[in-house]
Design a protein around this motif. Structure first.
Motif, PDB file in Angstrom:
ATOM      1  N   UNK A  19       0.890  -1.296  -0.027  1.00  0.00           N
ATOM      2  CA  UNK A  19      -0.083   0.031   0.060  1.00  0.00           C
ATOM      3  C   UNK A  19       0.741   1.324   0.158  1.00  0.00           C
ATOM      4  N   UNK A  20       2.127   1.272   0.744  1.00  0.00           N
ATOM      5  CA  UNK A  20       2.792   2.338   0.918  1.00  0.00           C
ATOM      6  C   UNK A  20       3.459   2.766  -0.511  1.00  0.00           C
ATOM      7  N   UNK A  21       3.758   1.670  -1.291  1.00  0.00           N
ATOM      8  CA  UNK A  21       4.680   1.879  -2.553  1.00  0.00           C
ATOM      9  C   UNK A  21       3.623   2.435  -3.534  1.00  0.00           C
ATOM     10  N   UNK A  22       2.462   1.766  -3.670  1.00  0.00           N
ATOM     11  CA  UNK A  22       1.410   1.943  -4.724  1.00  0.00           C
ATOM     12  C   UNK A  22       0.901   3.497  -4.629  1.00  0.00           C
ATOM     13  N   UNK A  23       1.176   4.434  -3.650  1.00  0.00           N
ATOM     14  CA  UNK A  23       0.948   5.624  -3.488  1.00  0.00           C
ATOM     15  C   UNK A  23       1.618   6.433  -4.663  1.00  0.00           C
ATOM     16  N   UNK A  24       2.869   6.104  -5.029  1.00  0.00           N
ATOM     17  CA  UNK A  24       3.760   6.526  -6.055  1.00  0.00           C
ATOM     18  C   UNK A  24       3.918   5.812  -7.317  1.00  0.00           C
ATOM     19  N   UNK A  25       3.903   4.401  -7.104  1.00  0.00           N
ATOM     20  CA  UNK A  25       3.705   3.414  -8.113  1.00  0.00           C
ATOM     21  C   UNK A  25       2.765   2.963  -8.989  1.00  0.00           C
ATOM     22  N   UNK A  26       2.788   2.798 -10.280  1.00  0.00           N
ATOM     23  CA  UNK A  26       1.753   2.629 -11.191  1.00  0.00           C
ATOM     24  C   UNK A  26       2.050   1.102 -11.490  1.00  0.00           C
ATOM     25  N   UNK A  27       0.923   0.036 -10.962  1.00  0.00           N
ATOM     26  CA  UNK A  27       1.374  -1.110 -11.144  1.00  0.00           C
ATOM     27  C   UNK A  27       0.949  -1.416 -12.692  1.00  0.00           C
ATOM     28  N   UNK A  28       0.202  -0.703 -13.211  1.00  0.00           N
ATOM     29  CA  UNK A  28      -0.029  -0.891 -14.808  1.00  0.00           C
ATOM     30  C   UNK A  28       1.205  -0.968 -15.648  1.00  0.00           C
ATOM     31  N   UNK A  29       2.049  -0.243 -15.076  1.00  0.00           N
ATOM     32  CA  UNK A  29       3.435  -0.111 -15.854  1.00  0.00           C
ATOM     33  C   UNK A  29       4.027  -1.571 -16.162  1.00  0.00           C
ATOM     34  N   UNK A  30       3.837  -2.523 -15.227  1.00  0.00           N
ATOM     35  CA  UNK A  30       4.372  -3.633 -15.275  1.00  0.00           C
ATOM     36  C   UNK A  30       3.452  -4.934 -15.887  1.00  0.00           C
ATOM     37  N   UNK A  31       2.273  -4.482 -16.642  1.00  0.00           N
ATOM     38  CA  UNK A  31       1.461  -5.414 -17.425  1.00  0.00           C
ATOM     39  C   UNK A  31       0.109  -5.646 -16.791  1.00  0.00           C
TER      40      UNK A  31
END
Length: 417
Positions: A212-224
């Motif tokens: 949850x902490x990383x997903x504030x700044x990370x876009x998981x769509x970028x990895x497929x």
């Protein structure tokens, strides 16, 4: 070296099915662990540290990898050196693991003394005819790529490191990592095989449910993602995101910041991937609120909107942002234990409590690394269970894992297993 057709490891390599995870023995067996150390940590280039960790003459850091120990240091001529941490008298370790400051390298056993360039200068009671010139500390091949130190412990080092150097030189230049400093370091021992650690890092299939902490700044769509599994609304959102990506990448590159994906992940010796990623939310940094953690930006950076330049290697991952950088090094300890050493870098003149808050700087990746350690331990427990059989990778979200497993098998075979 064992002939691969005579080695029991070869049957495990042959059993790996395309598009699937590795057979259990490649994650659990002690002989495979020793082979992995030999192939991937002795014969390939590995990331071990940073120039900025040894900013002045006499600064040194000792890194242990299996039975091997090396000293990264800066000599009296302000040059970086990497030497074996083995006295040329009777083999005693000269320095203990970790950072230190020395004027000379003195073996504590019999006081053989070496200059910071590795030359033997003092060897008491060895006689007048003793030739010190042939007893220097053994040098290690190394390459500084934008301030990141890579070493190769083999006599013949892979030449395709030059591609990594060429690609990353321009990408890392604005961050000027040589004039950064380590603001914080955390060592985490994960209860799993090093390949599970690397596989876990190379996909974000698990991110939304676990970070949850990383997903504030990370876009998981970028990895497929599987477009057929998305609702019409989500698919439209994904298409809009990638349209923005294309536009942003084009603008970044027009401004002189290389950003497009570069991969060298199959049919190669030196494995790496890099891309400038969009940071979600406020778009500045990988922090709890996606805003910059340090008001003093790295190097020559003047902008906070340049995303996250990420770099993977086969024993490392790195994130370079305008305000700070995060580097992680992986060192196998046993078949089921792996050291993950994470460092947070800021500008060398940044002052804690004035220019940056340490909690804000480190919180996201401390939490993420701890969460990943739990996932790796779960994976190790699973692959050790007799019920385990290699499962299929998602062709949408785990292509990088298939690349890594394929590269792993190819490199093992190339070295006789």
């Amino acid at each position: 070296m064992l002939n691969r057709f005579a080695s029991p490891i070869s049957s495990l390599l042959d059993a790996r099915a395309d598009g699937h995870s590795l057979p259990a023995g490649l994650y659990t067996r002690d002989d495979v662990f020793e082979a992995d150390l030999d192939v991937f940590f002795m014969r390939h280039w590995i990331y071990v540290g940073l120039e900025c960790e040894v900013p002045e003459a006499g600064d040194a850091v000792v890194i242990d990898i299996g039975k091997i120990s090396v000293i990264l240091l800066r000599d009296d001529e302000n040059e970086i050196r990497v030497v074996r941490n083995v006295c040329r008298h009777r083999g005693a370790r000269i320095l203990d693991a970790g950072p230190t400051v020395v004027s000379k390298l003195v073996c504590p056993y019999h006081q053989w003394t070496y200059e910071l360039d590795g030359a033997l200068s003092y060897a008491p009671h060895m006689g007048k005819d003793f030739d010190k010139s042939c007893r220097s500390l053994k040098p290690v091949q190394f390459k500084s790529i934008g301030g990141l130190i890579y070493i190769c412990l083999a006599d013949e080092a892979p030449k395709d490191i030059e591609t990594l150097d060429e690609v990353m030189r321009a990408r890392l230049a604005p961050y000027d990592l040589r004039n950064a400093k380590v603001a914080h370091q955390v060592d985490v021992i994960e209860e799993g095989n090093w390949k599970l650690t690397m596989e876990n890092n190379r996909e974000c299939y698990h991110c939304s449910a676990n970070h949850p902490e990383l997903c504030v700044s990370f876009v998981d769509l970028d990895f497929g993602f599987d477009p057929e599994s998305l609702s019409a609304e989500d698919r439209e959102q994904a298409e809009a995101h990638f349209a923005i990506y294309a536009e942003r990448t084009k603008a970044w590159e027009a401004d002189g910041f290389p950003s497009a994906t570069v991969e060298q992940v199959r049919d190669c010796e030196t494995n790496f991937r890099t891309q400038r990623l969009i940071i979600a939310g406020a778009g500045e940094s990988q922090t709890e609120d996606a805003t910059a953690a340090s008001s003093k930006l790295l190097g020559k950076m003047t902008r906070k909107d340049l995303g996250d330049t990420h770099l993977w290697g086969h024993n490392s991952w790195n994130h370079f942002m305008g305000d700070h950088a995060v580097t992680a090094m992986v060192i196998p300890l046993s078949a089921d234990k792996t050291l993950v050493r994470t460092k947070w870098l800021v500008h060398k003149d940044a002052v804690e409590g004035v220019d940056y808050d340490l909690h804000k700087l480190t919180h996201v990746w401390i939490e993420t690394t701890n969460q990943d350690a739990d996932l790796v331990a779960r994976s190790q427990a699973g692959v050790s269970d007799p019920a385990y059989e290699p499962g299929p990778y998602s062709r949408f979200s785990e292509r990088a894992l298939d690349d890594f497993a394929t590269w792993y098998i190819d490199r093992m075979r190339a070295h006789g297993y």
